[in-house]
Design a protein around this motif. Structure first.
Motif, PDB file in Angstrom:
ATOM      1  N   TRP A 577       0.843  -1.320   0.099  1.00 56.11           N
ATOM      2  CA  TRP A 577      -0.147   0.097   0.060  1.00 56.11           C
ATOM      3  C   TRP A 577       0.773   1.297  -0.156  1.00 56.11           C
ATOM      4  O   TRP A 577       1.870   1.377   0.369  1.00 56.11           O
ATOM      5  N   ASN A 613       2.599  -5.395   3.536  1.00 50.90           N
ATOM      6  CA  ASN A 613       1.092  -4.958   4.248  1.00 50.90           C
ATOM      7  C   ASN A 613       0.894  -5.807   5.482  1.00 50.90           C
ATOM      8  O   ASN A 613       0.982  -6.997   5.597  1.00 50.90           O
ATOM      9  N   ARG A 614       0.218  -4.785   6.475  1.00 49.92           N
ATOM     10  CA  ARG A 614      -0.133  -5.356   7.637  1.00 49.92           C
ATOM     11  C   ARG A 614      -1.410  -4.834   7.945  1.00 49.92           C
ATOM     12  O   ARG A 614      -1.470  -3.642   8.153  1.00 49.92           O
ATOM     13  N   ASP A 615      -2.563  -5.862   8.298  1.00 46.61           N
ATOM     14  CA  ASP A 615      -3.920  -5.267   8.582  1.00 46.61           C
ATOM     15  C   ASP A 615      -4.039  -5.752  10.028  1.00 46.61           C
ATOM     16  O   ASP A 615      -4.232  -6.980  10.445  1.00 46.61           O
ATOM     17  N   SER A 617      -6.713  -4.363  11.765  1.00 49.09           N
ATOM     18  CA  SER A 617      -7.917  -3.966  11.865  1.00 49.09           C
ATOM     19  C   SER A 617      -8.800  -5.200  12.817  1.00 49.09           C
ATOM     20  O   SER A 617      -8.637  -6.406  12.504  1.00 49.09           O
ATOM     21  N   ARG A 637      -4.752  -0.358   8.928  1.00 48.24           N
ATOM     22  CA  ARG A 637      -3.791  -0.881   8.053  1.00 48.24           C
ATOM     23  C   ARG A 637      -2.458  -0.293   7.886  1.00 48.24           C
ATOM     24  O   ARG A 637      -2.492   1.205   8.182  1.00 48.24           O
ATOM     25  N   VAL A 708      -4.746   3.751   2.043  1.00 45.00           N
ATOM     26  CA  VAL A 708      -5.405   2.717   0.896  1.00 45.00           C
ATOM     27  C   VAL A 708      -6.327   3.095  -0.032  1.00 45.00           C
ATOM     28  O   VAL A 708      -6.076   2.416  -1.114  1.00 45.00           O
TER      29      VAL A 708
END
Length: 849
Positions: A577, A613-615, A617, A637, A708
């Motif tokens: 992202w 990427n690391r989410d 949420s 995110r 994002v």
């Protein structure tokens, strides 16, 4: 070659082969027999190849000689393997790789036809075989389980030494003598294995000394169930003599409905327990009676254990008999005490609940041994071990280090005062993991013994937060000073760079331009320093935009290692992202970290740079990462950036100091690099973490909020200035800056109208509109002490002319307007100080016809 030589060699080979095949085809063949059989075959092959060499056979001499040496070396190796089996020594897991050695030695020996070389290899092989033979045999003697086995080992050692010396002496005289000695030695091994039973052992004197001191009756039987040993307790209880017991069956001593002279073997097979490593770990209980010489029968709890030799064949039995009269008496006493224990249990229950459910770690330590007698679950969590591991550990073995007090002083104070008030301590769980705690102790009598109750509170998290707060306060304190200095210094640099740009245009001689260009380079370096200072200050607030991460990582990393032999290895996800960041400050972070990584490896090595990427949420607080400051990332995110080197690593004692301003381990370092990194990442609402191992390298891990949504489209404009743009309104409170900027703009072909504050600029713009001489664009300084700022001026001008083209300029960025300049109506932000080329490029990129 003589006929006598041939005859002796053939007879020796025949004798060895006969016994070799007897071992290979034995009825009860074991691995020991197989090794002994192959040993004979390899010795025979060695003798045969020696005969072929002596006869001058037509086959290539090299192959025959290599074959002879191969069989000789291989026979020696198999002989050592046979010794390992016969002495029950432990075989190394790498032993089987040694079977490749004879191939190499055979080729080496046969290929190098040098006499002294052969002598050295032969002597070395002889010494090796002799050493391991004596070593394994002596180990056998030391580990023998009875006197007979020890005598067998001593006899084998003497015989080996005699035959070994005989073989060495015979080799210097005639080979036929060597052949016969090898044959006879092989025969002796065959007889020892097959007919003497030297691998079968019974009990040892050490074991007998132990069983003589146990409380139960212990009887040792041979494989037929006859008594060969009775311990002292057995003689005392039964009153029988050794002459009556030894040599007779177990039924003479033990009474059981199914036991008799005829059923003894079957009874032992049925009731004995053999340890197979699975199932129950104790022999089954048998109710029986021991018969005394007086005629009394003592009720006993009988257990029978089968003994096995190295071939796992039963070689004897151990019978233990517990006197149940004492057990029954103990059961009565236990029953009486149970009632008293109930009352005690009620009072102990209160203490137990307080002990086990207390959130503070509690250790109960014995005063006499300083061993942990008991620990509660909170203590197990602090030390990160189970209760059974923590018990019986000494206090000194827990990794506990007291502050301002040694462990000896702690114990002495406990003995003198009976308690120790709260003090600071650390717990070293391993080389990388240290916990900070607070500790107090008090002495108490438990179970009629003096103990110490040690209370331990884990305050590692609190200390991390306190250190993070201290670090933040240091950065803010320096930032207040740095911001003011940087702003004034940037204005001065703007004047210098402006006049240097004008001088460069007016001086055409290359030699005369050299000093001016050097002065310009020095000013640019000074501008870089002010940029570092602004990163500390509130004026270092990022001008946020949507940035693609890959070009920032690649460009700034390659620039950081351009003057070294360091290589960058990139692993950036294709779908990574974008991030919402200040591209310049983020590039400074990458440049500092990659530069430090390169210097840690002496500017020669590989720096790994990864992005993914690391989410987070919807994740709980314990699943989201926490940085060096202890701050946990909010849900959302993020883009994770990891920069790893393979340098010496960062010691634990300075790991928490590396982000402090002006802290450095370099001789010429400023101590600002990592402080800038920390400040920039904090200002971007991200976190930074560090992983380091001594001798293995260091990884810096960054988490930045992801953008994002789609990238903002940047209006690149056209590359050059438009000739139609002629009139410029310049507003700056510093006269020197106005003069320098006016000179640069006039050089670019603009007509400049100056204003010293926002009010004057609005008046001049209004007059220009009335007279029909509209300004093509305005260059406004943001910070104007005691006057209208650039953003306020822009609001007034846009009210007069919504189509006005405005540029914001400043050497300080404390105002939120700098990160939201587009919303305020500005086309671009120009940071002071700037060069002529930078001014030309910025104006050319944003002015359109």
């Amino acid at each position: 070659m003589s006929t006598w030589y041939t005859l002796n060699a053939c007879l020796s080979v025949l004798m060895i082969l006969v016994f070799a095949f007897l071992n290979l085809f034995a009825k009860k063949r074991k691995r020991l027999h197989v090794r002994l059989g192959f040993l004979g075959i390899f010795i025979s092959f060695g003798i045969i190849t020696n005969m072929l060499i002596s006869t001058g056979v037509v086959a290539p001499l090299f192959l025959i000689r290599a074959s002879m040496y191969f069989w000789g070396w291989f026979a020696a190796l198999v002989y050592l393997s046979f010794l390992i089996d016969i002495t029950s020594a432990r075989r190394s897991k790498y032993f089987y790789f040694s079977y490749a050695i004879p191939f190499a030695l055979a080729i080496l020996t046969a290929g190098i036809d040098v006499f002294w070389f052969h002598i050295v290899l032969l002597a070395g092989g002889t010494v090796t075989v002799g050493f391991f033979s004596i070593y394994f045999t002596l180990a056998w003697i030391r580990a023998a389980t009875d006197n007979r086995a020890r005598r067998d080992g001593e006899w084998m050692l003497m015989v080996f030494i005699a035959f070994g010396l005989g073989t060495i002496v015979s080799y210097t005289h005639q080979m036929t003598e060597v052949f016969w000695l090898l044959s006879i030695w092989y025969l002796v091994l065959h007889i020892a294995v097959h007919h003497l039973g030297i691998t079968e052992h019974l009990s040892s004197p050490e074991n007998i000394a132990i069983i003589d001191n146990v409380f139960d009756i212990v009887v040792i039987l041979d494989h037929a169930g006859k008594i060969v040993r009775l311990n002292s307790r057995g003689f005392t209880l039964t009153g029988c003599s050794a002459s009556r017991m030894y040599g007779n069956g177990l039924e003479l001593l033990v009474s059981h409905p199914e036991l008799s002279a005829g059923t003894r073997t079957d009874w032992l097979a049925r009731y004995s327990w053999f340890d197979t490593g699975v199932g129950q770990s104790r022999s089954p209980s048998i109710d029986a009676w021991v018969m005394c010489d007086s005629g009394e029968e003592i009720p006993v709890d009988l257990r029978v254990l089968a003994l096995a030799d190295s071939s796992r064949r039963v070689s004897g039995y151990v019978v233990s008999a517990t006197d149940m009269r004492i057990t029954r008496q103990l059961m009565k006493e236990i029953s009486d005490r149970e009632y008293a224990a109930r009352d005690l249990a009620l009072s102990e229950s209160k203490f137990s609940r307080l002990f086990y459910y207390n959130p503070v770690g509690i250790l109960i330590v014995r005063v006499d041994t300083l061993e942990v007698a008991e620990s509660n679950p909170a203590a197990e969590e602090i030390f990160e071990v189970e209760s059974k591991t923590l018990k019986l550990k000494k206090l000194s073995g827990l990794g506990l280090e007291l502050k301002n007090m040694t462990l000896e002083e702690f114990i002495k104070k406990m003995e003198e005062e009976g308690s120790v008030p709260e003090l600071d301590a650390t717990i070293h769980l391993d080389m990388q993991h240290v916990k900070v705690c607070r500790l107090s102790a008090v002495s108490i009598e438990l179970n009629r013994a003096l103990n110490i109750i040690v209370s331990i509170s884990d305050v590692t998290r609190q200390e991390q937060l306190r250190e993070a707060l201290d670090r933040k306060q240091k950065v803010e304190t320096i930032g207040i000073l740095a911001g003011g200095i940087a702003h004034d210094f940037n204005n001065i640099l703007a004047v210098i760079l402006g006049h240097i740009g004008l001088a460069k245009l007016r001086i055409k001689d290359p030699h005369s331009r050299v000093p001016i260009e050097k002065a310009e380079a020095a000013c640019l370096r000074a501008r870089e320093m002010t940029g570092n200072l602004l990163s500390f200050s509130r004026g270092g607030k990022p001008v946020l935009g949507v940035c693609t991460i890959k070009p920032i990582l690649v460009d700034f990393a390659m620039q950081a290692v351009s003057q070294s032999s360091t290589a960058c290895l990139f692993d950036i996800s294709r779908d990574v992202w974008a991030v919402r960041a200040d591209q310049t400050q983020l590039g400074q972070v990458v440049s500092n970290l990659v530069g430090n990584a390169s210097q840690a490896m002496d500017k020669a090595g590989i720096v790994e740079i990864r992005a993914r990427n690391r989410d987070f949420s919807g994740m709980g607080v314990h699943r989201r990462p926490a940085g060096i400051s202890g701050k946990v990332l909010p849900p959302g995110r993020y883009v994770e950036i990891c920069i790893k080197d393979y340098g010496p690593g960062i010691p634990d004692k300075i790991r928490k100091q590396i982000f402090d301003p002006f802290f450095t381990t370099k001789q010429k370092g400023s101590g600002l690099g990592l402080s800038i990194v920390y400040s920039v990442i904090e200002n971007h609402e991200g976190i930074i973490d560090i992983e380091s191992s001594i001798g293995e390298g260091t990884s810096f891990i960054l988490y930045l909020p992801a953008a994002v949504d789609a990238l903002e489209s940047e209006n690149s404009g056209e590359s050059g200035l438009k000739t139609a743009s002629r009139r410029v309104l310049l507003m700056d409170d510093d006269q020197a800056v106005r003069e320098a900027a006016s000179g640069l703009l006039e050089t670019l072909g603009f007509s400049v109208v100056e204003a010293d504050d926002g009010y004057a600029a609005v008046v001049r713009y209004r007059d220009a509109l009335v007279n029909g001489h509209v300004f093509d664009f305005c260059l406004l300084d943001q910070i104007v002490p005691n006057g209208m700022s650039g953003s306020e001026c822009a609001k007034e001008i846009l009210t007069l002319d919504p189509e006005a083209v405005l540029f914001l300029c400043s050497g300080y960025s404390d105002d939120p307007i700098f990160s939201e300049y587009r919303e305020a109506g500005f086309r671009a932000l120009i940071k002071k100080p700037y060069t002529l080329e930078e001014l030309k490029s910025t104006l050319g990129n944003h002015l359109v016809s």
